[in-house]
Design an enzyme around this catalytic site. Structure first.
Site, short mmCIF file in Angstrom:
data_model
loop_
_atom_site.label_atom_id
_atom_site.label_comp_id
_atom_site.label_asym_id
_atom_site.label_seq_id
_atom_site.Cartn_x
_atom_site.Cartn_y
_atom_site.Cartn_z
N CYS A 189 0.81 -1.22 0.00
CA CYS A 189 0.00 0.00 0.00
C CYS A 189 0.84 1.27 0.00
O CYS A 189 0.65 2.18 -0.82
CB CYS A 189 -1.00 0.00 1.15
SG CYS A 189 -0.31 0.25 2.81
N HIS A 225 -2.91 2.09 6.47
CA HIS A 225 -3.16 1.85 5.05
C HIS A 225 -3.30 3.20 4.34
O HIS A 225 -3.80 4.16 4.91
CB HIS A 225 -4.44 1.01 4.86
CG HIS A 225 -4.67 0.62 3.43
ND1 HIS A 225 -3.84 -0.24 2.76
CD2 HIS A 225 -5.64 0.97 2.54
CE1 HIS A 225 -4.29 -0.41 1.53
NE2 HIS A 225 -5.38 0.32 1.37
N ASP A 229 -5.75 2.10 -4.50
CA ASP A 229 -4.82 1.55 -3.51
C ASP A 229 -4.40 0.15 -3.91
O ASP A 229 -4.95 -0.46 -4.82
CB ASP A 229 -5.45 1.55 -2.12
CG ASP A 229 -6.58 0.53 -1.98
OD1 ASP A 229 -7.26 0.24 -2.99
OD2 ASP A 229 -6.79 0.03 -0.87
#
Length: 228
Positions: free
Chosen positions: A140, A191, A203
């Site tokens: 990520c 994240h 993402d």
């Protein structure tokens, strides 16, 4: 007398000027280039002949478009995606004017959120891999690190929690595509992704998944604006 008349009638260079509507623009925006072409002796506007709108690319002048000159002007609207130099070249008018080029004008293209978003889209479908920072696969924070570096020259650390310290805080209601989204547990960022608008972000989500446009599934996130 005959010689003097012949010399007076010889073709000459026109007086040509390039005007750019701006010399600094955001990536994805347009600039209007305008040519003003006049007779050097009388100052009268020239009608006839063509102007080539040229950009310096790969070591030479590339013609983007050719426009006819009417009442001394011709204009062209362009969207350059890289900083570069432009010029105009009047191609001449048989028996009257000689081909004439202007000095070059440099137009600076600066990073924008649109460019960040375009870079994020380019990697849709690539696989998640822990510790990877592209271009073949990403985790990520490796994904956002790669996107911002290659679209805006911004160097981010390879850790979601550290990335939330960059840029400036923006209210969720004011988030714009291209902003950084940091999902948090408490105050810890675990994240990250690039905001796509409408409650979605790009993402690299988890093992077995691919980079894509996904719904932001929680309200526990912050928005950071890295690019104006």
């Amino acid at each position: 007398m005959t010689t003097a008349v012949a010399e007076a009638a010889s073709p000459t260079h026109v007086a040509i000027k390039l005007t750019a509507s701006t010399t600094k623009l955001a990536w994805g925006s347009a600039v209007t280039l305008t040519a003003r072409v006049n007779d050097p002796a009388t100052g009268a506007a020239v009608t006839g002949g063509n102007v080539q709108f040229q950009a310096w690319r790969n070591g030479g002048w590339k013609t983007w478009q050719t426009k006819a000159v009417s009442n001394g002007t011709a204009s062209y609207r362009a969207t350059p995606y890289v900083t570069g130099s432009f010029r105009l070249k009047y191609t001449g008018l048989s028996g009257k004017y000689i081909s004439t080029a202007t000095p070059s004008t440099r137009v600076n293209v600066v990073a924008s959120r649109a460019k960040v978003l375009a870079e994020a889209r380019k990697h849709v479908g690539k696989s998640y891999r822990y510790g990877a920072s592209g271009p073949g696969s990403f985790d990520c924070s490796g994904f956002t690190m790669y996107v911002y570096r290659n679209s805006a020259g911004i160097k981010l650390p390879h850790k979601a929690n550290s990335q939330q310290k960059y840029g400036k805080a923006v209210a969720k209601s004011s988030a714009q595509p291209g902003d950084l989204i940091v999902i948090r547990s408490g105050s810890y960022g675990y994240h990250v992704g690039v905001y796509a608008g409408g409650g979605y972000f790009y993402d690299s989500p988890k093992p077995g998944a691919k980079v894509g446009k996904h719904k932001i599934w929680t309200s526990s996130y912050v928005v950071r604006r890295l690019v104006g």
